[in-house]
Enzyme design. Structure first.
Site, PDB file in Angstrom:
ATOM      1  N   ASP A  19      27.834  34.953  37.607  1.00  0.00           N
ATOM      2  CA  ASP A  19      27.803  35.702  36.342  1.00  0.00           C
ATOM      3  C   ASP A  19      28.819  35.022  35.411  1.00  0.00           C
ATOM      4  OD1 ASP A  19      27.285  37.918  34.538  1.00  0.00           O
ATOM      5  OD2 ASP A  19      29.241  38.709  35.086  1.00  0.00           O
ATOM      6  N   SER A  20      28.851  35.492  34.165  1.00  0.00           N
ATOM      7  CA  SER A  20      29.850  34.947  33.247  1.00  0.00           C
ATOM      8  C   SER A  20      31.251  35.447  33.591  1.00  0.00           C
ATOM      9  CB  SER A  20      29.505  35.365  31.821  1.00  0.00           C
ATOM     10  OG  SER A  20      29.488  36.776  31.749  1.00  0.00           O
ATOM     11  N   CYS A  82      23.421  38.076  36.386  1.00  0.00           N
ATOM     12  CA  CYS A  82      23.716  38.171  34.959  1.00  0.00           C
ATOM     13  C   CYS A  82      22.385  38.283  34.234  1.00  0.00           C
ATOM     14  CB  CYS A  82      24.458  36.901  34.539  1.00  0.00           C
ATOM     15  SG  CYS A  82      24.633  36.708  32.772  1.00  0.00           S
ATOM     16  N   GLU A 163      35.985  43.597  30.103  1.00  0.00           N
ATOM     17  CA  GLU A 163      36.804  42.470  30.573  1.00  0.00           C
ATOM     18  C   GLU A 163      38.273  42.667  30.192  1.00  0.00           C
ATOM     19  OE1 GLU A 163      36.167  39.467  32.273  1.00  0.00           O
ATOM     20  OE2 GLU A 163      34.066  39.907  32.688  1.00  0.00           O
ATOM     21  N   CYS A 195      22.872  44.796  31.638  1.00  0.00           N
ATOM     22  CA  CYS A 195      23.992  43.857  31.731  1.00  0.00           C
ATOM     23  C   CYS A 195      24.762  44.274  32.974  1.00  0.00           C
ATOM     24  CB  CYS A 195      24.876  43.962  30.486  1.00  0.00           C
ATOM     25  SG  CYS A 195      26.419  43.020  30.650  1.00  0.00           S
ATOM     26  N   HIS A 197      27.736  44.004  33.748  1.00  0.00           N
ATOM     27  CA  HIS A 197      29.061  44.584  33.522  1.00  0.00           C
ATOM     28  C   HIS A 197      28.972  46.117  33.396  1.00  0.00           C
ATOM     29  CE1 HIS A 197      30.384  40.519  32.490  1.00  0.00           C
ATOM     30  NE2 HIS A 197      31.626  40.957  32.337  1.00  0.00           N
TER      31      HIS A 197
END
Ligand code: DGL
Length: 279
Positions: A19-20, A82, A163, A195, A197
């Site tokens: 993932d990022s 992701c 984040e 997403c 996240h």
């Protein structure tokens, strides 16, 4: 006899997952809970985060570098944890894997879940700008079930907010309330967290909707699809003692905090600049 042989087969090569940033940890955590014998190699591309506002070409370039790296570590399967990379770079990853290593994206299992297990009339999708602009969820859902209404909304502040560790406070509450009160999401009966996240703020999202909307979290659905894939391809690790490895392209405090939240221990992070060495 064949059955005995099958039961003894054990593939202890790791599952490659990327993932990022920390988002894919929601998927990694679900995989760990469902398949505790499996080894994982996780790559968080923290140096290039967020992917959601990058061009499809750039996302493909990052995803290609990570894929080559995971293949060099002999991963038996690649999980693109992701949505942004799944929507833009799935084909790139599949081509690099060259048919030898199966690839799972996070969009298809969720679309399958919506089509088969729910009786949804109006589905909302929230995700990064790139995922929402690709329209991938609506296109895939409508291919199978054109009767389901799909309303999509980009919620680009969620990733930097998470984040940066704004999760249970006034800042996150205000951002969550502002996005989720948008007209696109009125009258929905299910909401896809498009997403990886977003499961980190699932409780707050649930509370916003007074628990009246089904919040569809990709982590568990993807882990189930992966388990099915590993069984079908005979790639399960039935008796291993797990040892996970975590690589990042930049060491960030939030990766440390959130990985500890999921893996209940200090995770050993290795810094890796894979694009230079992969060319
Ligand atoms: N976790 C990611 C996703 O599922 C990427 C977020 C980002 O880097 O913008 O889309």
């Amino acid at each position: 006899m064949d059955w005995l042989f099958f039961c003894l087969m054990n593939d202890n090569r790791p599952i490659g997952i990327f993932d990022s940033g920390v988002g894919g940890l929601t998927v990694a955590n679900a995989i760990r809970q469902m398949m505790p014998n499996e080894n994982m190699v996780y790559f968080g591309d923290t140096a290039h985060l967020p992917y959601g506002d990058k061009s499809p070409e750039t996302i493909r370039y990052y995803a290609a570098g990570i894929t080559k790296f995971l293949l060099s570590l002999e991963c038996k399967v690649i999980v693109i944890a992701c949505n942004t990379a799944s929507a833009n770079a799935f084909q790139t990853v599949v081509e690099l894997a060259g048919g030898k290593v199966p690839v799972l994206n996070v969009v298809d299992p969720v679309v399958d879940f919506v089509i088969h297990s729910g009786n949804y009339k109006h589905i909302g999708v929230i995700g990064t700008k790139s995922t929402i602009n690709s329209d991938t969820y609506a296109l895939k859902i409508h291919r199978e079930k054109p009767g389901i209404m799909v309303s999509s909304l980009a919620t680009p502040l969620f990733v930097p907010m998470i984040e940066e560790g704004f999760i249970f406070d006034d800042i996150s509450n205000a951002i969550i309330r502002t996005y989720l009160s948008r007209h696109e999401l009125s009258d929905i009966d299910g909401l896809i967290l498009g997403c990886t996240h977003y499961p980190i703020i699932k409780n707050q999202i649930n509370k916003f909707f007074n628990f009246n909307v089904d919040i569809i979290d990709s982590a568990k659905v993807v882990a189930m699809a992966l388990q099915k894939m590993l069984i079908q391809e005979n790639l399960l690790n039935r008796a291993g003692v797990p040892g996970h490895k975590f690589f990042v392209s930049d060491i960030t405090p939030s990766f440390r905090v959130i990985s500890k939240m999921f893996f209940e221990q200090d995770v050993c992070l290795e810094l890796k600049n894979i694009w230079e060495q992969n060319g």
